[in-house]
Motif scaffolding. Structure first.
Motif, PDB file in Angstrom:
ATOM      1  N   ARG A   1       0.979  -1.277   0.323  1.00  0.00           N
ATOM      2  CA  ARG A   1       0.204   0.003  -0.354  1.00  0.00           C
ATOM      3  C   ARG A   1       1.027   1.564  -0.162  1.00  0.00           C
ATOM      4  NH1 ARG A   1      -5.689   0.436   4.048  1.00  0.00           N
ATOM      5  NH2 ARG A   1      -5.501  -0.625   2.283  1.00  0.00           N
ATOM      6  N   LYS A   2       0.403   2.327  -0.958  1.00  0.00           N
ATOM      7  CA  LYS A   2       1.714   4.072  -1.072  1.00  0.00           C
ATOM      8  C   LYS A   2       0.055   4.162  -1.334  1.00  0.00           C
ATOM      9  CE  LYS A   2       5.026   5.900  -3.099  1.00  0.00           C
ATOM     10  NZ  LYS A   2       5.705   5.929  -4.100  1.00  0.00           N
ATOM     11  N   ARG A   3       0.178   5.308   0.421  1.00  0.00           N
ATOM     12  CA  ARG A   3      -0.460   6.097   0.477  1.00  0.00           C
ATOM     13  C   ARG A   3       0.493   8.216  -0.051  1.00  0.00           C
ATOM     14  NH1 ARG A   3      -3.682   5.431   4.699  1.00  0.00           N
ATOM     15  NH2 ARG A   3      -3.631   3.481   5.870  1.00  0.00           N
ATOM     16  N   TYR A   4      -1.192   8.518  -0.577  1.00  0.00           N
ATOM     17  CA  TYR A   4      -0.497   9.456  -1.127  1.00  0.00           C
ATOM     18  C   TYR A   4      -2.055  11.111  -0.651  1.00  0.00           C
ATOM     19  CZ  TYR A   4       0.763   7.526  -5.545  1.00  0.00           C
ATOM     20  OH  TYR A   4       1.608   6.201  -5.552  1.00  0.00           O
TER      21      TYR A   4
ATOM     22  N   ARG B   1      -5.722   9.865  -0.715  1.00  0.00           N
ATOM     23  CA  ARG B   1      -6.014   8.661  -0.909  1.00  0.00           C
ATOM     24  C   ARG B   1      -4.870   7.617  -1.092  1.00  0.00           C
ATOM     25  NH1 ARG B   1      -3.499   7.596  -6.745  1.00  0.00           N
ATOM     26  NH2 ARG B   1      -1.772   9.306  -7.648  1.00  0.00           N
ATOM     27  N   LYS B   2      -5.266   6.474  -1.267  1.00  0.00           N
ATOM     28  CA  LYS B   2      -4.525   5.216  -0.740  1.00  0.00           C
ATOM     29  C   LYS B   2      -4.360   3.756  -2.383  1.00  0.00           C
ATOM     30  CE  LYS B   2      -7.287   2.709   1.642  1.00  0.00           C
ATOM     31  NZ  LYS B   2      -8.330   3.538   1.909  1.00  0.00           N
TER      32      LYS B   2
END
Length: 119
Positions: free
Chosen positions: A98-101, A104-105
């Motif tokens: 999982r990458k978080r921005y 959003r993710k």
């Protein structure tokens, strides 16, 4: 990121296995990683997760004390050491990233590796 899980197999109850998840790309350390599993006919459930640094880990109650998640950011690989396995651990195990921005993710999944624990 692309994820490749391996290490599954058939093991007797009480035995051990080590699952691995290799991630492509050069930004492995920017992803939180984890493992989920799906038993036949059941929904996919959380097993364990690890933050980007490896300092924080989380486990489902059903696996605490028996499974250990770890990662090596330099090698782009995550492991799940499984000990004292039980028949109810039988499932396809999926690695997850999982990458978080901001706001959003984005989730990524590997193809799964089958673990079968015989009684």
């Amino acid at each position: 990121v692309q994820l490749q899980a391996s290490g599954g197999g058939l093991v007797q109850a009480g035995g051990s296995l080590r699952l691995s998840c290799v991630a492509s790309g050069r930004t492995f350390s920017s992803y939180a990683m984890g493992w989920f599993r799906q038993a036949p006919g059941k929904e996919r459930l959380f097993v364990a997760s690890i933050d980007w640094s490896g300092d924080s880990t989380y486990y489902a109650d059903s696996v605490k004390g028996r499974l250990t998640i770890s990662r090596d950011n330099a090698k782009g690989i995550m492991h799940l050491q499984m000990s004292n396995l039980k028949p109810e651990d039988t499932a396809v195990y999926y690695c997850h990233a999982r990458k978080r921005y901001i706001g959003r993710k984005v989730d990524y999944w590997g193809q799964g590796t089958l673990v079968t624990v015989s009684s």
